[in-house]
Write an enzyme that holds these catalytic residues in place. Structure first.
Site, short mmCIF file in Angstrom:
data_model
loop_
_atom_site.label_atom_id
_atom_site.label_comp_id
_atom_site.label_asym_id
_atom_site.label_seq_id
_atom_site.Cartn_x
_atom_site.Cartn_y
_atom_site.Cartn_z
N SER A 143 0.84 -1.20 0.00
CA SER A 143 0.00 0.00 0.00
C SER A 143 0.88 1.25 0.00
O SER A 143 1.82 1.36 0.77
CB SER A 143 -0.90 0.01 1.23
OG SER A 143 -1.73 -1.12 1.26
N ALA A 154 6.41 7.77 5.56
CA ALA A 154 7.63 6.96 5.53
C ALA A 154 7.38 5.64 4.83
O ALA A 154 8.15 5.22 3.96
CB ALA A 154 8.13 6.72 6.95
N TYR A 155 6.29 4.99 5.19
CA TYR A 155 5.96 3.70 4.59
C TYR A 155 5.72 3.84 3.09
O TYR A 155 6.30 3.11 2.27
CB TYR A 155 4.72 3.11 5.27
CG TYR A 155 4.28 1.79 4.71
CD1 TYR A 155 4.96 0.62 5.05
CD2 TYR A 155 3.20 1.69 3.84
CE1 TYR A 155 4.56 -0.61 4.54
CE2 TYR A 155 2.80 0.48 3.32
CZ TYR A 155 3.48 -0.67 3.68
OH TYR A 155 3.09 -1.89 3.16
N GLY A 156 4.87 4.80 2.71
CA GLY A 156 4.57 4.98 1.30
C GLY A 156 5.79 5.34 0.48
O GLY A 156 5.99 4.83 -0.63
N SER A 158 8.94 4.62 1.12
CA SER A 158 9.85 3.46 1.02
C SER A 158 9.35 2.45 0.01
O SER A 158 10.12 1.89 -0.77
CB SER A 158 10.02 2.80 2.39
OG SER A 158 8.81 2.18 2.83
#
Length: 276
Positions: A143, A154-156, A158
């Site tokens: 996602s 940060a997640y998106g 990466s």
């Protein structure tokens, strides 16, 4: 069996998607090197693999450590003599909320685990695969890789970077018979989605919280579908496909095999776009 006697190294293999992929590989006859930070997490996966008659070797690793990752690959090579498949599944969700309110260390740590960890694992297996005549690298995107996930910067970031890394590596490794692809698993009910849901509630992100409740409440996508895509990408069924993002839910991947030459001659399933 589509993966009989091939050696698969799977990071984050102790639970969730990593475990599902490892066991799907076991069902197809692959030998397994199972890696995670805690050996305790890997016991169940190894036991289930053994019940399927497959040899499984567990390895403790912090994917942000170059020496640790190199030791992981060396142990796999020592045990099995080769590495045919690498699945970069280890990842964390990181801080949830507005970027300026995120803890800086947590934000940077997310990039280190998800992106730098993928880089280090790829770097460590490439010489081994090249020496063995080729291989398959499968990088989990997720996602946020092709859309902008609110309050998950940060997640998106990466996961989007992992797709570009995949594309670049596929070009660099084309002459070494190493295929590199990214796998989009969909929104599957894993512990990560439980963390996202809890974090969204704590940050007051109503939309993300409600979507998280849908995923964790039984509305998530099938983990078996993601595992089957991982098998397809690792097997001869996907010969010639490299540098692409294939989504377990959105893409009818079993039907793509006859179209691989067409796909590879185009920008299909990449982050590129035509010039205006």
């Amino acid at each position: 069996m589509r993966l009989k006697d091939r050696v698969a190294l799977v990071t984050g293999a102790g639970r969730g998607i990593g475990q599902a992929i490892a066991l799907a590989y076991a069902n197809e006859g692959a030998k397994l090197a199972l890696a995670a930070r805690s050996l305790d997490q890997l016991g169940d996966t190894a036991e289930q693999a053994a019940a399927l008659g497959v040899e499984a070797h567990v390895i403790s690793v912090d994917v942000t450590s170059q020496t640790g990752v190199e030791a992981m690959s060396a142990k796999t090579l020592e045990r099995f003599g080769r590495i045919d498949i690498l699945v970069n599944n280890a990842g964390i969700v990181g801080p949830i909320g507005a970027l300026e309110e995120n803890d800086v260390e947590s934000w940077v740590r997310t990039i280190q685990v998800n992106l730098v960890g993928t880089y280090l694992c790829c770097r460590s297996v490439i010489p081994i695969m090249a020496e063995g005549g080729g291989g398959r690298i499968i990088n989990l995107s997720g996602s946020g890789s092709t859309s902008a996930p609110y309050h998950l910067s940060a997640y998106g970031s990466s996961k989007a970077a992992i797709i570009r890394l995949t594309e670049i590596l596929s070009l660099e490794l084309a002459d070494k018979n190493i295929q590199v692809n990214a796998l989009g698993p969909g929104s599957i009910h894993t512990r990560m989605w439980e963390e996202i849901t809890d974090g969204a509630q704590a940050s007051g992100d109503t939309d993300l919280y409600e979507f998280g409740l849908q995923v964790t409440g039984g509305g998530g996508t099938s983990i078996e579908r993601a595992a089957e895509l991982a098998v397809w990408l690792a097997s001869d069924d996907s010969d010639g496909l490299s540098g692409r993002l294939i989504h377990a839910v959105a893409d009818d991947f079993p039907s793509l095999a006859p179209r691989i030459p067409e796909i590879m001659a185009s920008d299909l399933y990449t982050l590129r776009r035509d010039e205006p």
